[in-house]
Design an enzyme around this catalytic site. Structure first.
Site: not given
Ligand code: CA
Ligand code: CA
Length: 449
Positions: A228, A267, A271, A321
């Site tokens: 991330d 990714d 996060d 997301r």
């Molecule tokens: Ca991640």
């Protein structure tokens, strides 16, 4: 017009910082009071305002504001950044000013490193990997194992050593205004530490050279990547503010397909997982990305953590997301979601509430393309809640939960177990957000003082 509005908001924030310090009169208050008359808490020493979201609770979020001269750094290369970050276990307050763009894929002398450089000596090659784990011969019931998977993991470890930056407690990492400050190809890892501020940085091109094939992920398998741009794991009191996140220049539309599945090199953007808690995410721009913000990485994350406030951000060209929330109490307000397709990034949904997440989403603005998607702006597993009012879709007040539930078999719950109280700056109408956020969010709009 926009610049004055922005300065007003900064001034308001400073005023709040000062009055909170005067009331508290506790440790650290002196630092702020010294600046009280100067209206000049500079961008490097700014702390999160009182009541500005979950990260303001308890001890608040001050980052490295108490850093002494020996722990105040200006960095322009990867090697300088690594040195400034020091040891992940050193809790001495530090301020790291990032000047210009740091390319994480460079060696200690500044030489560019490629995926081939990381693979060198490991025996990994994509063609050999694809041959070894072709579902037609390897099957789809188990994860790759054996020579090529070991080689892939070794190459991935080599890249990780280069591009993962571990941020210690009591740190502010902030871009120097006017320098296009940012980190390209890297991951800021804020893990098991408290009190970190990340501001005014553009995070671009965070890419995994060595995605892993997982035939058991989903119905058809998936290629998954490791990095991330900013990752919080067991982190507390984190303020991410005025940053820009983007996949550019390698957009997902350029990803090839192997085994019929997208070879995903990205990714998350930001996060927040593994019982991270007390996080405020404000005035960022999230653009051109798929799996953008995960809050909780597993349905079995323990309850009581993962409390996150997300306000005054722009989400544009996001697939999903934004965020995906699990378990925690999450307040999402005054965000602008542009879900029209951008550079091939078509929105699947914006907010997902699952694993009993308690989401309050209010006074956000969605711009949707002609023909709709109103019933698909939310998502859930049937155990998550979403409550809130004042959400606008193309300017019209819309009950997003009702629209979603009418079209879905896994209904969102409509009651939550908490009432947000840390809501400094909450605007009661979303009407002007598309205009006001355009010039007050992301990296590059903050000035030095
Ligand atoms: Ca991640
Ligand atoms: Ca339903």
């Amino acid at each position: 017009m926009a610049a004055p509005a922005h300065r007003r908001s900064l001034r308001a924030r400073r005023t709040l910082v000062v009055s909170a310090a005067v009331v508290a009169a506790g440790v650290g208050a002196g630092v702020v009071v010294m600046n009280a008359n100067a209206t000049a808490v500079d961008v490097y020493h700014q702390t999160l305002a009182a009541k500005d979201g979950w990260a303001s609770s308890g001890t608040g979020t001050t980052g490295g504001t108490k850093a002494d001269a020996a722990h105040t750094f200006t960095v322009s290369t990867r090697a300088q950044l690594v040195k400034a970050l020091g040891s992940a276990s050193d809790t001495t307050p530090r301020i790291i000013k990032v000047k210009g763009t740091i390319d994480a894929n460079t060696d200690d002398s500044g030489k560019k490193l490629t995926c081939a450089d990381y693979a060198s000596g490991t025996g990994y090659s994509l063609s050999a990997y694809l041959k070894a784990y072709d579902p037609a011969t390897y099957g789809t019931s188990k994860l790759p194992s054996g020579t090529q998977e070991k080689a892939r993991a070794a190459a991935q470890t080599k890249q990780a050593k280069n591009i993962v930056f571990k941020v210690p407690a009591n740190t502010t990492v902030v871009g120097v205004p006017g320098t296009k400050a940012g980190i390209s190809g890297g991951m800021l890892q804020i893990q098991n530490v408290d009190n970190v501020i990340v501001r005014n940085l553009t995070f671009a091109a965070t890419e995994d050279c060595f995605p892993q094939w997982d035939p058991t992920d989903g119905d058809d398998g998936n290629w998954n990547s490791n990095y991330d741009s900013v990752t919080l794991r067991g982190a507390t009191h984190v303020w991410a503010d005025h940053n820009t996140f983007t996949d550019a220049p390698h957009l997902d539309s350029a990803n090839p397909k192997y085994y019929g599945r997208e070879y995903q090199i990205h990714d998350g953007a930001l996060d927040i997982t593994k019982s991270s808690d007390l996080v405020t995410v404000s005035r960022n721009q999230f653009t051109n990305h798929d799996k953008t913000m995960l809050i909780g990485s597993s349905d079995s994350e323990p309850s009581g953590k993962l409390r996150v406030s997300i306000h005054h951000n722009i989400w544009k060209g996001i697939v999903q997301r934004a965020p995906l929330a699990r378990v925690g109490q999450v307040h999402i307000y005054n965000n602008y979601y542009d879900v029209t397709t951008l550079n091939g990034y078509a929105t699947q949904y914006s907010i997902n509430s699952r694993a009993k997440a308690q989401v309050v989403a209010e006074n956000n603005y969605w711009k949707v393309p002609a023909g709709g998607k109103v019933a698909k702006l939310l998502s859930g597993d049937g155990t998550g809640s979403v409550k809130g009012s004042g959400n606008l879709v193309n300017g019209t007040v819309t009950d997003l939960v009702a629209a979603y539930n009418a079209a879905s078999s896994k209904d969102l719950r409509t009651t939550v177990n908490w009432t947000p109280a840390l809501t400094t700056g909450l605007e009661s109408s979303a009407k002007n957000l598309p205009t006001s956020l355009a010039t007050t969010t992301g990296a590059g709009v903050l000035t030095a003082s």
